[in-house]
Design an enzyme around this catalytic site. Structure first.
Site, PDB file in Angstrom:
ATOM      1  N   ARG A  92      -1.777 -30.314 -18.929  1.00 50.70           N
ATOM      2  CA  ARG A  92      -2.488 -30.671 -20.163  1.00 50.70           C
ATOM      3  C   ARG A  92      -3.729 -29.808 -20.374  1.00 50.70           C
ATOM      4  NH1 ARG A  92      -1.798 -35.956 -22.563  1.00 50.70           N
ATOM      5  NH2 ARG A  92       0.403 -36.408 -22.358  1.00 50.70           N
ATOM      6  N   ARG A 110      -7.316 -32.325 -25.977  1.00 50.65           N
ATOM      7  CA  ARG A 110      -8.488 -32.854 -26.677  1.00 50.65           C
ATOM      8  C   ARG A 110      -9.825 -32.620 -26.005  1.00 50.65           C
ATOM      9  NH1 ARG A 110      -5.522 -38.495 -27.251  1.00 50.65           N
ATOM     10  NH2 ARG A 110      -4.894 -37.646 -25.258  1.00 50.65           N
ATOM     11  N   ARG A 139      -6.242 -28.937 -34.235  1.00 51.02           N
ATOM     12  CA  ARG A 139      -5.526 -30.203 -34.399  1.00 51.02           C
ATOM     13  C   ARG A 139      -5.894 -30.858 -35.735  1.00 51.02           C
ATOM     14  NH1 ARG A 139      -3.925 -34.842 -34.626  1.00 51.02           N
ATOM     15  NH2 ARG A 139      -3.692 -36.364 -32.973  1.00 51.02           N
ATOM     16  N   ASP A 182       5.678 -31.371 -26.660  1.00 51.01           N
ATOM     17  CA  ASP A 182       5.638 -32.666 -25.984  1.00 51.01           C
ATOM     18  C   ASP A 182       7.026 -33.030 -25.477  1.00 51.01           C
ATOM     19  OD1 ASP A 182       3.546 -35.038 -25.668  1.00 51.01           O
ATOM     20  OD2 ASP A 182       5.558 -35.878 -25.880  1.00 51.01           O
ATOM     21  N   TYR A 224      10.603 -44.043 -22.659  1.00 51.22           N
ATOM     22  CA  TYR A 224       9.965 -44.113 -23.983  1.00 51.22           C
ATOM     23  C   TYR A 224      10.972 -44.462 -25.070  1.00 51.22           C
ATOM     24  CZ  TYR A 224       5.771 -42.035 -21.944  1.00 51.22           C
ATOM     25  OH  TYR A 224       4.663 -41.806 -21.177  1.00 51.22           O
TER      26      TYR A 224
HETATM   27  O1  CP3 Z   1      -1.259 -28.362 -22.097  1.00 49.97           O
HETATM   28  C1  CP3 Z   1      -0.156 -28.848 -21.782  1.00 49.97           C
HETATM   29  O2  CP3 Z   1       0.070 -29.399 -20.687  1.00 49.97           O
HETATM   30  C2  CP3 Z   1       1.004 -28.687 -22.744  1.00 49.97           C
HETATM   31  C3  CP3 Z   1       1.286 -29.739 -23.623  1.00 49.97           C
HETATM   32  C4  CP3 Z   1       1.798 -31.104 -23.175  1.00 49.97           C
HETATM   33  C5  CP3 Z   1       1.515 -32.277 -23.938  1.00 49.97           C
HETATM   34  N1  CP3 Z   1       2.227 -33.308 -23.433  1.00 49.97           N
HETATM   35  C6  CP3 Z   1       0.631 -32.316 -25.102  1.00 49.97           C
HETATM   36  C7  CP3 Z   1       0.090 -33.623 -25.559  1.00 49.97           C
HETATM   37  C8  CP3 Z   1       2.644 -31.502 -22.130  1.00 49.97           C
HETATM   38  C9  CP3 Z   1       3.197 -30.671 -20.986  1.00 49.97           C
HETATM   39  C10 CP3 Z   1       2.920 -32.885 -22.311  1.00 49.97           C
HETATM   40  C11 CP3 Z   1       3.819 -33.653 -21.444  1.00 49.97           C
HETATM   41  C12 CP3 Z   1       3.949 -35.099 -21.655  1.00 49.97           C
HETATM   42  N2  CP3 Z   1       3.928 -35.801 -22.830  1.00 49.97           N
HETATM   43  C13 CP3 Z   1       4.225 -36.017 -20.616  1.00 49.97           C
HETATM   44  C14 CP3 Z   1       4.452 -35.648 -19.161  1.00 49.97           C
HETATM   45  C15 CP3 Z   1       3.192 -35.403 -18.432  1.00 49.97           C
HETATM   46  C16 CP3 Z   1       2.293 -36.609 -18.288  1.00 49.97           C
HETATM   47  O3  CP3 Z   1       1.218 -36.589 -18.885  1.00 49.97           O
HETATM   48  O4  CP3 Z   1       2.696 -37.562 -17.592  1.00 49.97           O
HETATM   49  C17 CP3 Z   1       4.318 -37.299 -21.186  1.00 49.97           C
HETATM   50  C18 CP3 Z   1       4.569 -38.597 -20.453  1.00 49.97           C
HETATM   51  C19 CP3 Z   1       4.135 -37.151 -22.586  1.00 49.97           C
HETATM   52  C20 CP3 Z   1       4.216 -38.223 -23.619  1.00 49.97           C
HETATM   53  C21 CP3 Z   1       2.957 -38.375 -24.384  1.00 49.97           C
HETATM   54  N3  CP3 Z   1       2.420 -37.423 -25.220  1.00 49.97           N
HETATM   55  C22 CP3 Z   1       2.119 -39.525 -24.439  1.00 49.97           C
HETATM   56  C23 CP3 Z   1       2.355 -40.808 -23.665  1.00 49.97           C
HETATM   57  C24 CP3 Z   1       1.077 -39.223 -25.304  1.00 49.97           C
HETATM   58  C25 CP3 Z   1      -0.027 -40.156 -25.750  1.00 49.97           C
HETATM   59  C26 CP3 Z   1      -1.092 -40.282 -24.731  1.00 49.97           C
HETATM   60  C27 CP3 Z   1      -2.159 -39.249 -24.950  1.00 49.97           C
HETATM   61  O5  CP3 Z   1      -2.550 -38.588 -23.976  1.00 49.97           O
HETATM   62  O6  CP3 Z   1      -2.603 -39.142 -26.100  1.00 49.97           O
HETATM   63  C28 CP3 Z   1       1.237 -37.884 -25.758  1.00 49.97           C
HETATM   64  C29 CP3 Z   1       0.370 -37.138 -26.676  1.00 49.97           C
HETATM   65  C30 CP3 Z   1      -0.042 -35.747 -26.275  1.00 49.97           C
HETATM   66  N4  CP3 Z   1       0.791 -34.809 -25.724  1.00 49.97           N
HETATM   67  C31 CP3 Z   1      -1.322 -35.169 -26.474  1.00 49.97           C
HETATM   68  C32 CP3 Z   1      -1.249 -33.833 -26.034  1.00 49.97           C
HETATM   69  C33 CP3 Z   1      -2.320 -32.783 -26.084  1.00 49.97           C
HETATM   70  C34 CP3 Z   1      -2.510 -35.851 -27.142  1.00 49.97           C
HETATM   71  C35 CP3 Z   1      -2.272 -35.983 -28.606  1.00 49.97           C
HETATM   72  C36 CP3 Z   1      -3.394 -35.510 -29.499  1.00 49.97           C
HETATM   73  O7  CP3 Z   1      -3.830 -34.344 -29.461  1.00 49.97           O
HETATM   74  O8  CP3 Z   1      -3.820 -36.334 -30.315  1.00 49.97           O
END
Ligand code: CP3
Length: 363
Positions: free
Chosen positions: A36, A40, A49, A86, A162
């Site tokens: 990640r 943010r 964003r 994602d 999910y």
């Molecule tokens: O920089 C990176 O790592 C690349 C991008 C990336 C994102 N999600 C962007 C993201 C990667 C590799 C993921 C993987 C992901 N997504 C996982 C596996 C890794 C982990 O964290 O366990 C999972 C379970 C998800 C599902 C997911 N995506 C959830 C549950 C959420 C909401 C929770 C949160 O953190 O907001 C997301 C949203 C998400 N994915 C964001 C980002 C940057 C935040 C959204 C935003 O910018 O508003």
């Protein structure tokens, strides 16, 4: 050697520092990137964003997604970029309606638990996911050739949790109970996720990703038999099918919470490298896992959030314990959104300054 990329057809000679380690070489200092790393906690991410509209729009907008993929590499000098996307895009590709609500996270409708798969609209996967391939190509074009580029998807089990719950659920009971109540039906969901994910990973590799990572973030909730069927076996199939399409493709696995089962997961799935979470003891990682395959991990994201001298101690301890064999420095899970970017910059300096634990440099 500092790694100019030499691509030979679809084969890539190991040229980035990341690829060298994934190929089994030990180098010092170890490559570093963070789960990640685009997100943010970075003001420049929040700016893009805000322009993009929703998070999903950002994931499916190759120009902006490429920009945010590159931001952390430009700011911190990481050894790898990860494509901005994602894991839940695969659920959208399978026909579930996907949106990300502010403050609530992903929402998937209809929730599949008990409804079976009849509501899913098949056959739109390739079109739905194609912007991510374009993002990969744009990032590769703009990235320094010595810096690695990682593509990814979710583990079938984690994506299914999910899809079954219709979004975030604390206990994953929708998928866990479905898998006992109706294993054949649940298997069908897993099979569909595997099929789409293989095409998705192959597309990312062909577009220029140097390696792919499978994020099975909720692997740790399953008991042994369920873990073998819903985590190891689908991962093994993904790896096998990806390599059949892209010979020599490098695959990193991440089965968060797998504990002692990490060894069986890595060996039976046929991974090139294993990403470990912060709860994996360093002596188990160094003594049992790392003699068999390269390890990536496993700083506690809470230590990075906190910063200060304890962050530095924790980072040095990991780099020293795992640095004698092939190793990529990373967190045990994603960066927390309140992490000050200065802590990340400090971490990179600290890791690159750790004394070589076997007393000679080679990278
Ligand atoms: O920089 C990176 O790592 C690349 C991008 C990336 C994102 N999600 C962007 C993201 C990667 C590799 C993921 C993987 C992901 N997504 C996982 C596996 C890794 C982990 O964290 O366990 C999972 C379970 C998800 C599902 C997911 N995506 C959830 C549950 C959420 C909401 C929770 C949160 O953190 O907001 C997301 C949203 C998400 N994915 C964001 C980002 C940057 C935040 C959204 C935003 O910018 O508003």
């Amino acid at each position: 050697m500092n790694g100019a990329a030499v691509k030979v057809g679809m084969e890539c000679m190991a040229t980035t520092r990341l690829e060298r380690v994934l190929g089994g070489e030990r180098i010092w200092p170890p490559p570093i990137w963070l789960m990640r790393q685009a997100g943010r906690y970075l003001p420049e991410y929040r700016a893009v964003r805000a322009q993009a509209g929703s998070f999903l729009d950002l994931c499916l907008d190759p120009e902006r997604a490429a920009e945010v993929s590159l931001q952390p590499v430009e700011r911190f000098g990481f050894d790898a970029a990860i494509v901005f996307a994602d894991i839940l895009l695969v659920a959208g590709a399978l026909g579930q309606q996907l949106r990300f609500d502010e403050g609530q996270g992903p929402v998937l409708t209809p929730a599949l638990d008990g409804l079976g798969l009849d509501g899913l609209d098949r056959g739109r996967a390739r079109d739905f996911l194609s912007p991510v391939g374009e993002t990969v190509a744009l990032v590769r074009e703009r990235l320094d050739p010595g810096v690695g580029l990682i593509g990814f998807c979710g583990g079938a089990w984690t994506v299914a949790t999910y899809m079954a719950a219709g979004g975030v659920s604390g206990d994953h009971m929708a998928a866990r109970s479905w898998a006992y109540r109706d294993p054949d039906g649940f298997q069908e969901l897993i099979d569909r996720i595997v099929d789409v994910s293989v095409g998705y990973l192959v597309g990312q590799l062909r577009a220029g990703a140097d390696a792919v990572k499978i994020f099975d973030s909720w692997a740790g909730v399953l008991p042994d038999g369920q873990f073998a069927r819903w985590v190891i076996e689908p991962t093994r199939r993904m790896v096998e099918n990806v390599r059949a399409a892209v010979p020599g493709a490098k695959v990193i696995g991440f089965a968060r919470g797998a504990g002692l089962r990490h060894l069986g997961y890595a060996m039976q799935a046929g991974l090139d490298a294993l990403a470990i979470d912060e709860a994996v003891p360093l002596d188990f990682a160094a003594g049992t896992l790392q003699p068999r395959l390269p390890i990536q991990g496993n700083l506690d994201p809470a230590a990075l959030l906190a910063g200060g001298p304890r962050l530095e101690v924790a980072a040095r301890e990991i780099a020293t314990a795992l640095g004698a064999r092939p190793f990529v420095f990373n967190l045990g899970h994603g960066i927390h959104k309140d992490t000050p970017p200065e802590h990340v910059a400090r971490l990179v300096d600290v890791v690159r300054g750790v004394a070589d634990p076997i007393g000679r440099g080679s990278g």
